[in-house]
Write a protein that holds these residues in place. Sequence first.
Motif, short mmCIF file in Angstrom:
data_model
loop_
_atom_site.label_atom_id
_atom_site.label_comp_id
_atom_site.label_asym_id
_atom_site.label_seq_id
_atom_site.Cartn_x
_atom_site.Cartn_y
_atom_site.Cartn_z
N ILE A 55 186.52 91.00 -23.56
CA ILE A 55 185.57 91.75 -22.72
C ILE A 55 184.17 91.23 -22.93
CG2 ILE A 55 184.57 94.04 -22.27
CD1 ILE A 55 187.17 95.29 -23.23
N LEU A 56 183.50 90.90 -21.82
CA LEU A 56 182.06 90.57 -21.83
C LEU A 56 181.33 91.85 -21.42
CD1 LEU A 56 182.27 87.10 -20.06
CD2 LEU A 56 181.62 87.48 -22.44
N LEU A 57 180.60 92.46 -22.35
CA LEU A 57 180.08 93.81 -22.16
C LEU A 57 178.55 93.84 -22.22
CD1 LEU A 57 180.60 96.88 -21.96
CD2 LEU A 57 180.89 96.91 -24.44
N ASP A 58 177.95 94.31 -21.13
CA ASP A 58 176.49 94.47 -21.08
C ASP A 58 176.11 95.69 -21.93
OD1 ASP A 58 173.85 94.21 -20.38
OD2 ASP A 58 174.08 95.33 -18.50
N VAL A 59 174.96 95.60 -22.60
CA VAL A 59 174.50 96.71 -23.44
C VAL A 59 173.83 97.79 -22.61
CG1 VAL A 59 172.93 97.39 -25.28
CG2 VAL A 59 174.28 95.30 -25.51
N THR A 88 173.37 90.64 -23.56
CA THR A 88 172.18 91.49 -23.58
C THR A 88 170.90 90.67 -23.69
OG1 THR A 88 171.09 93.30 -24.77
CG2 THR A 88 172.34 91.74 -26.08
N ALA A 89 169.84 91.28 -23.19
CA ALA A 89 168.51 90.68 -23.36
C ALA A 89 167.87 91.17 -24.65
CB ALA A 89 167.63 91.04 -22.17
N LEU A 90 168.50 92.14 -25.30
CA LEU A 90 167.95 92.66 -26.56
C LEU A 90 168.19 91.64 -27.66
CD1 LEU A 90 169.29 96.34 -26.37
CD2 LEU A 90 167.01 95.51 -25.79
N ALA A 91 167.12 91.19 -28.26
CA ALA A 91 167.24 90.13 -29.27
C ALA A 91 166.89 90.61 -30.66
CB ALA A 91 166.34 88.94 -28.89
N THR A 93 167.06 92.38 -34.32
CA THR A 93 168.11 92.39 -35.33
C THR A 93 168.84 93.72 -35.38
OG1 THR A 93 166.83 90.84 -36.68
CG2 THR A 93 168.57 92.07 -37.81
N GLU A 94 168.11 94.81 -35.18
CA GLU A 94 168.73 96.15 -35.24
C GLU A 94 169.81 96.31 -34.18
OE1 GLU A 94 167.45 100.89 -34.93
OE2 GLU A 94 165.91 99.32 -34.96
N SER A 95 169.54 95.84 -32.96
CA SER A 95 170.54 95.95 -31.88
C SER A 95 171.76 95.11 -32.19
CB SER A 95 169.92 95.51 -30.54
OG SER A 95 168.88 96.38 -30.17
N LYS A 96 171.51 93.90 -32.68
CA LYS A 96 172.65 93.02 -33.01
C LYS A 96 173.49 93.63 -34.14
CE LYS A 96 170.58 88.63 -31.56
NZ LYS A 96 170.16 87.29 -31.99
N THR A 97 172.79 94.16 -35.16
CA THR A 97 173.50 94.76 -36.29
C THR A 97 174.35 95.93 -35.83
OG1 THR A 97 171.72 94.11 -37.80
CG2 THR A 97 173.23 95.83 -38.56
N LYS A 98 173.79 96.77 -34.94
CA LYS A 98 174.53 97.91 -34.43
C LYS A 98 175.78 97.47 -33.67
CE LYS A 98 174.05 102.09 -31.60
NZ LYS A 98 173.15 102.92 -30.77
N GLY A 99 175.64 96.43 -32.84
CA GLY A 99 176.78 95.92 -32.09
C GLY A 99 177.89 95.42 -32.98
N PHE A 100 177.51 94.65 -34.00
CA PHE A 100 178.53 94.13 -34.92
C PHE A 100 179.19 95.26 -35.71
CE2 PHE A 100 176.11 89.98 -34.68
CZ PHE A 100 177.12 89.30 -34.02
N ILE A 108 175.92 87.21 -26.54
CA ILE A 108 175.44 86.14 -25.66
C ILE A 108 174.12 86.63 -25.06
CG2 ILE A 108 175.85 84.78 -23.58
CD1 ILE A 108 178.82 85.07 -24.04
N PRO A 109 173.02 85.91 -25.33
CA PRO A 109 171.71 86.38 -24.85
C PRO A 109 171.52 86.11 -23.36
CG PRO A 109 171.48 84.30 -26.01
CD PRO A 109 172.91 84.70 -26.16
N LYS A 110 170.73 86.97 -22.74
CA LYS A 110 170.31 86.77 -21.35
C LYS A 110 168.91 86.19 -21.35
CE LYS A 110 172.92 90.76 -19.54
NZ LYS A 110 172.82 92.07 -18.86
N PRO A 111 168.57 85.36 -20.34
CA PRO A 111 169.42 84.87 -19.24
C PRO A 111 170.50 83.93 -19.75
CG PRO A 111 167.34 83.70 -19.26
CD PRO A 111 167.20 84.78 -20.31
#
Length: 425
Positions: A55-59, A88-91, A93-100, A108-111
């Motif tokens: 699944i490729l999932l947008d945040v 996501t465009a969110l780069a 560390t907190e967002s990435k940590t939450k996702g993991f 995968i970062p946007k764009p």
Amino acid sequence: MLKTSNTGFLLIVDDNPTNLSVLCEALSIEGFRFRVAVDGETAIALAERNRPELILLDVQMPGIDGFETCRRLKANPVTQNIPIIFTTALADTESKTKGFSLGAVDYIPKPFAQEEVIARVRVHLQVKQLTESLEKQVSDRTAALQQIQVQLVQQEKLSTLGELIAGVAHEINNPLSFITSNIPPLEEYFAGISKIIQLYQQDYPNPTAKISTAIDELDLEFILEDITKILNSLKLGSERIQNLSTSLRNFYRSDSDEKLLADLHQGLDSTLMILQHRLKGNGDRPAIEVIKSYGIIPEINCYLGQMNQVFMNILANAIDALDEALILGKISDQIPQIQITTEVDSEQWIVIRIADNGTGIPESVKQRLFEPLFTTKPVGKGTGLGLSIAHQIVLEKHNGTLEVNSQMGMGTEFTIRIPIISTPD
């Protein structure tokens, strides 16, 4: 080139038409099959119905966001093993940590850079396929090892059982031979002595006072009658011991490593004889009634010792089930019963049914009943190998089938089917 399988697909979850267009174009060029969802709720429903491979999932989405969508997917046993890559465009560390922490495997970062999207998808599909392959290998190897373990335990149990029974039968036969061989002459001696006493009473109807006193004190008439009863009891007891010894020898044959013509009724009766002490009533429950409805069945080529082990395991389980039902008060208003039925069916198979009127087996347990090492009994009460070994003996050694039919509150029935015409091992 690594792609989805013929039936597999990728799921893209994004509410932005531009993002969807870029991802769809990239995946289409590389030949990937995919489906699209524009919100989290739709994505969850689609994944539950047809599990995607990835699944490729947008945040950031309307309704539930990607984090909540991921949490729900990972909480569901049906979808929890699907790899999720956040887009996501969110780069930060907190967002990435939450996702993991929620179970995502990558970001995968946007764009988007199409080459990066394809590279990451390929890597995680490959990891997923390798993981599934390893899990299958481990599962297959575990099953094979369990099968070997069951075979070794079965062989060891049969060998140990054979040695034990042979030793017991030998120890029984020695004193039994002494008793049975001495009963006939003892009967003959007693008959002769009784005749002489009768002649004395006829020729000397008026014995001396001393002899009369001795006769009265001994109660001679009672003793003469009672000795006859004692001799009959000795004969009956020795016959029962002899039957038990025969049952032990029939239960396990030293030549069980090759098939021989055998009467399965004899095997059932021998097993019941050995289990007689468990069928008797005790302070906690009445005697278990065994109802035998034997049909006319031919002798068949089989490993009788091993088939007797099958009967032993199933009958012992039936007794355990009835004991448990009585302890729980489930059948207090009826007689505990085991019914054994035999017949030849229309396909020329011998069918043996062993049924009890216990509490039955839950569906979840019934599905695992023949698994090696699976048991619902307390520690020290069961190894989880009895029914697994029985299943293996019937299927692999006799090309037959062993099935269980059970309903809660209605008891349990095991059905053994053995072909009359055996096939080579």
